[in-house]
Scaffold this active site. Structure first.
Site, PDB file in Angstrom:
ATOM      1  N   GLN A 141       0.834  -1.209   0.000  1.00 25.41           N
ATOM      2  CA  GLN A 141       0.000   0.000   0.000  1.00 25.41           C
ATOM      3  C   GLN A 141       0.871   1.262   0.000  1.00 25.41           C
ATOM      4  OE1 GLN A 141      -2.050  -1.336   3.538  1.00 25.41           O
ATOM      5  NE2 GLN A 141      -3.999  -1.474   2.465  1.00 25.41           N
ATOM      6  N   ASP A 154       2.130   4.879  -0.047  1.00 25.08           N
ATOM      7  CA  ASP A 154       1.429   6.140   0.253  1.00 25.08           C
ATOM      8  C   ASP A 154       1.451   7.074  -0.947  1.00 25.08           C
ATOM      9  OD1 ASP A 154       1.302   5.300   3.007  1.00 25.08           O
ATOM     10  OD2 ASP A 154       1.134   7.431   3.524  1.00 25.08           O
ATOM     11  N   ASP A 157     -10.881   7.296   4.776  1.00 22.03           N
ATOM     12  CA  ASP A 157      -9.967   6.376   5.442  1.00 22.03           C
ATOM     13  C   ASP A 157      -8.706   7.102   5.926  1.00 22.03           C
ATOM     14  OD1 ASP A 157      -9.335   3.588   6.032  1.00 22.03           O
ATOM     15  OD2 ASP A 157      -7.780   3.752   4.498  1.00 22.03           O
ATOM     16  N   GLU A 173     -12.341   8.944   9.437  1.00 21.84           N
ATOM     17  CA  GLU A 173     -11.706   8.006  10.353  1.00 21.84           C
ATOM     18  C   GLU A 173     -10.451   8.694  10.870  1.00 21.84           C
ATOM     19  OE1 GLU A 173      -9.510   3.683  10.647  1.00 21.84           O
ATOM     20  OE2 GLU A 173      -9.140   5.013   8.981  1.00 21.84           O
ATOM     21  N   HIS A 203     -14.937  -2.865  11.466  1.00 20.78           N
ATOM     22  CA  HIS A 203     -14.304  -3.952  10.726  1.00 20.78           C
ATOM     23  C   HIS A 203     -12.853  -4.169  11.139  1.00 20.78           C
ATOM     24  CE1 HIS A 203     -13.131  -0.248   8.892  1.00 20.78           C
ATOM     25  NE2 HIS A 203     -12.207  -0.860   8.179  1.00 20.78           N
TER      26      HIS A 203
HETATM   27  C1  GLC Z   1      -8.121   2.019   7.892  1.00 22.27           C
HETATM   28  C2  GLC Z   1      -9.115   0.909   7.694  1.00 22.27           C
HETATM   29  C3  GLC Z   1      -8.411  -0.417   7.733  1.00 22.27           C
HETATM   30  C4  GLC Z   1      -7.362  -0.445   6.655  1.00 22.27           C
HETATM   31  C5  GLC Z   1      -6.434   0.751   6.763  1.00 22.27           C
HETATM   32  C6  GLC Z   1      -5.580   0.901   5.539  1.00 22.27           C
HETATM   33  O1  GLC Z   1      -7.559   1.987   9.148  1.00 22.27           O
HETATM   34  O2  GLC Z   1     -10.137   0.993   8.643  1.00 22.27           O
HETATM   35  O3  GLC Z   1      -9.294  -1.483   7.581  1.00 22.27           O
HETATM   36  O4  GLC Z   1      -6.585  -1.621   6.755  1.00 22.27           O
HETATM   37  O5  GLC Z   1      -7.129   1.962   6.902  1.00 22.27           O
HETATM   38  O6  GLC Z   1      -6.352   1.380   4.469  1.00 22.27           O
END
Ligand code: GLC
Ligand code: CA
Length: 562
Positions: free
Chosen positions: A169, A171, A201, A243, A309
């Site tokens: 992932q 950035d 997110d 979030e 989740h």
């Molecule tokens: C947030 C999401 C989580 C994900 C992370 C990376 O914390 O809630 O599920 O793995 O971002 O995108």
């Protein structure tokens, strides 16, 4: 600027398409299956759906690793199916918000492939690079124990790339104006297809400065205003639900002093203290958490949740408090995750105890904010700790006693259905609970119905009413000559409390029970005496038997700041 404050009093239901309902028997939930279940959700009374990521993705982090922002992953259907879905939602008065995952992309995203192909690539600066291994390459991991570093070597371009999360992932360089413009374009695209906003997110990481020399990232709050302005210019009622698990003193930076940044944020601070209160029977730290997170602009709102989740993150509690919650709800190592949290679903955490489950959900519906349920909560689904990391709490929805819980006709499932033990689908499923008036499902439906009839919670100002009992929390909401009162007992034993509602007129002499016939009348000194059973809760409205005839309209915002 805002033309609708629907989110102030919404009931949100969060689900992932892949685990909800499979229509074509390939073992993967899809938009057509979900669309067929919309009447079920409508019947439950929810007013908005939050969809977890469904865009094209290698699926190494359950879709939080996107490889094409302008698509529907073909396993879930097509863009056409998506539009049918949003249309079906709108017909039923349900809004849709979707995850916006733009802190990072998948390493399979064409932008990243292009960026790593050459240092001269026009996409090179869309990501965050270093020529040498940065000194802090092994610091700041979000998933300690599983994630080894935050910088990984890229062989092809002989340099290092930054990833706050897993190494697949990378950035995005969110300070790059081209990246910012692309983020707006992504929002614009989905708005056009019918969504009412985004669950954004990892917001603190999105707005943080990033780079090999950044030891202490700084939040660039102005970016939040840019996102909001764009949204509202395009669609006045669109929102961002952030979030952002941040300290209370930074909340207002996220909301913006003038309410010009995030519309909503999840209240992680209250969430963690709520679990502590349930573990310890002491509600005082929860009351304190409510007080420190009280300041917010009049147009802003908290998102309230119990479990989501991810793991239940307990990182904001003191060590002693955290130990208490672990001991009560996740004593075994296999139940814990990332050195800071519990990965179980709520029902097994609470030992399947209906009294405690009701207490927890009653709090979620009545604490200040907008409740966010997770799919399966309404039937008290369990978890499968044999699955790795957070996947244990992401098993398919349990619809019936048919094979694979009625979720699919296929035997090839990505995450298996829970088919053993007390939470197996032959015991826990929608079909059986529909027919039982006392089921969790029917209880949830009744609670949501009543929650929607008490707009004081979303609009009003709260105060904590002293009960002189640390395990009993009493909250009063006032809004336009209406008041509501909610009392919760965190102790397993019965408690007797005496309190004064404290309004300055005689409205507080009668408390009308909104959930049963046991109303309360004050004694001649204006005091109410309540006998609460273990884990008991009460919802009251003050002021006589015409309690359902509110003295005001519900959809005009209160002026000024709370
Ligand atoms: C947030 C999401 C989580 C994900 C992370 C990376 O914390 O809630 O599920 O793995 O971002 O995108
Ligand atoms: Ca399918």
């Amino acid at each position: 600027m805002i033309d609708d404050l629907w989110y102030k009093n919404a009931v949100v239901y969060c689900l992932s398409v892949g685990s909800f309902m499979d229509s074509n028997g390939d073992g993967i939930g899809d938009f057509r299956g979900l669309t067929r279940r919309l009447d079920y959700l409508h019947g439950l009374g929810i007013t908005a759906i939050w969809l977890m990521p469904f865009q094209a993705s290698p699926g190494k982090d359950d879709g939080y690793d996107i490889s094409d922002y302008y698509s529907v992953d073909q396993r879930y259907g097509t863009l056409g199916d998506f539009v049918e879905f949003t249309h079906g939602c709108h017909q039923r008065g349900i809004r849709v918000i979707i995850d916006l995952v733009v802190n990072h992309t998948s390493d399979r995203h064409p932008w990243f492939k292009e960026a790593r192909s050459s240092k001269n690539s026009s996409y090179r600066d869309w990501y965050v690079w270093s020529e040498k291994k940065p000194a802090n390459a092994n610091k700041g991991m979000v998933f300690p124990g599983v994630q080894k570093a935050t910088w990984t070597h890229d062989k092809g371009s002989k340099s290092w790339y930054f990833h706050r999360f897993y190494d697949f992932q990378p950035d995005l360089n969110t300070s790059n104006p081209h990246v910012q413009a692309e983020i707006l374009k992504i929002m614009g695209f989905w708005l056009q297809l019918g969504v009412s906003g985004f669950r954004m997110d990892a917001v603190p990481f999105v707005i943080a400065t990033k780079g090999p020399k950044v030891n202490k990232p700084v939040e660039q709050y102005d970016m939040l205003r840019t996102f909001r302005e764009f949204l509202q210019w395009r669609k006045g009622d669109a929102i961002v639900l952030a979030e952002a698990n941040v300290l209370p003193e930074t909340d207002m930076e996220y909301f913006g002093d003038d309410g010009d940044r995030m519309h909503m944020m999840f209240n992680f601070h209250v969430n963690q203290h709520l679990f502590y209160a349930m573990a310890s029977g002491d509600a005082r730290p929860l009351a304190a958490a409510m007080k420190v997170t009280k300041p917010r602009p009049a147009t802003a709102q908290w998102g309230l949740f119990l479990r989501n989740h991810d793991e239940l993150d307990l990182g904001r509690l003191t060590e002693k408090q955290r130990a208490k919650v672990f001991e009560a709800f996740g004593p075994e190592k296999s139940m814990q995750l990332y050195d800071r949290g519990i990965r179980r679903r709520l029902a097994p955490m609470l030992g399947g105890d209906r009294r405690r489950l009701e207490l927890a959900y009653s709090l979620m519906y009545t604490l200040p904010g907008t409740p966010v349920l997770r799919y399966g909560d309404e039937i008290a689904m369990g978890d499968n700790l044999a699955l790795p990391e957070r996947n244990c709490a992401r098993t398919p929805m349990q619809w019936s006693t048919e094979p694979h819980a009625g979720f699919t006709k296929s035997a090839r499932l990505k995450n298996p259905v829970i088919d053993k033990g007390p939470y197996g689908y032959d015991h826990v499923n929608v079909a059986m609970q529909r027919r039982d008036p006392d089921s969790m499902l029917n209880w949830t439906e009744r609670m949501i119905r009543m929650r929607k009839e008490v707009p004081e919670i979303g609009w009003g100002d709260f105060s904590i009413i002293p009960t002189r009992d640390p395990s009993v929390l009493a909250i009063r909401y006032d809004w336009r000559n209406n008041s509501a009162l909610f009392v919760h007992n965190f102790d397993e034993g019965p408690r007797e409390v005496t309190f004064v509602v404290g309004l300055d007129d005689d409205r507080d002499l009668h408390l009308i029970n909104l959930l049963s016939e046991s109303h309360s009348r004050a004694d001649d000194r204006g005091r109410h005496h309540l006998m609460l059973e273990g884990f008991g809760y009460r919802w009251f409205r003050t002021g006589g038997l015409d309690y359902l005839l509110r003295r005001s309209d519900i959809d005009v915002p209160p002026p000024g700041r709370k």
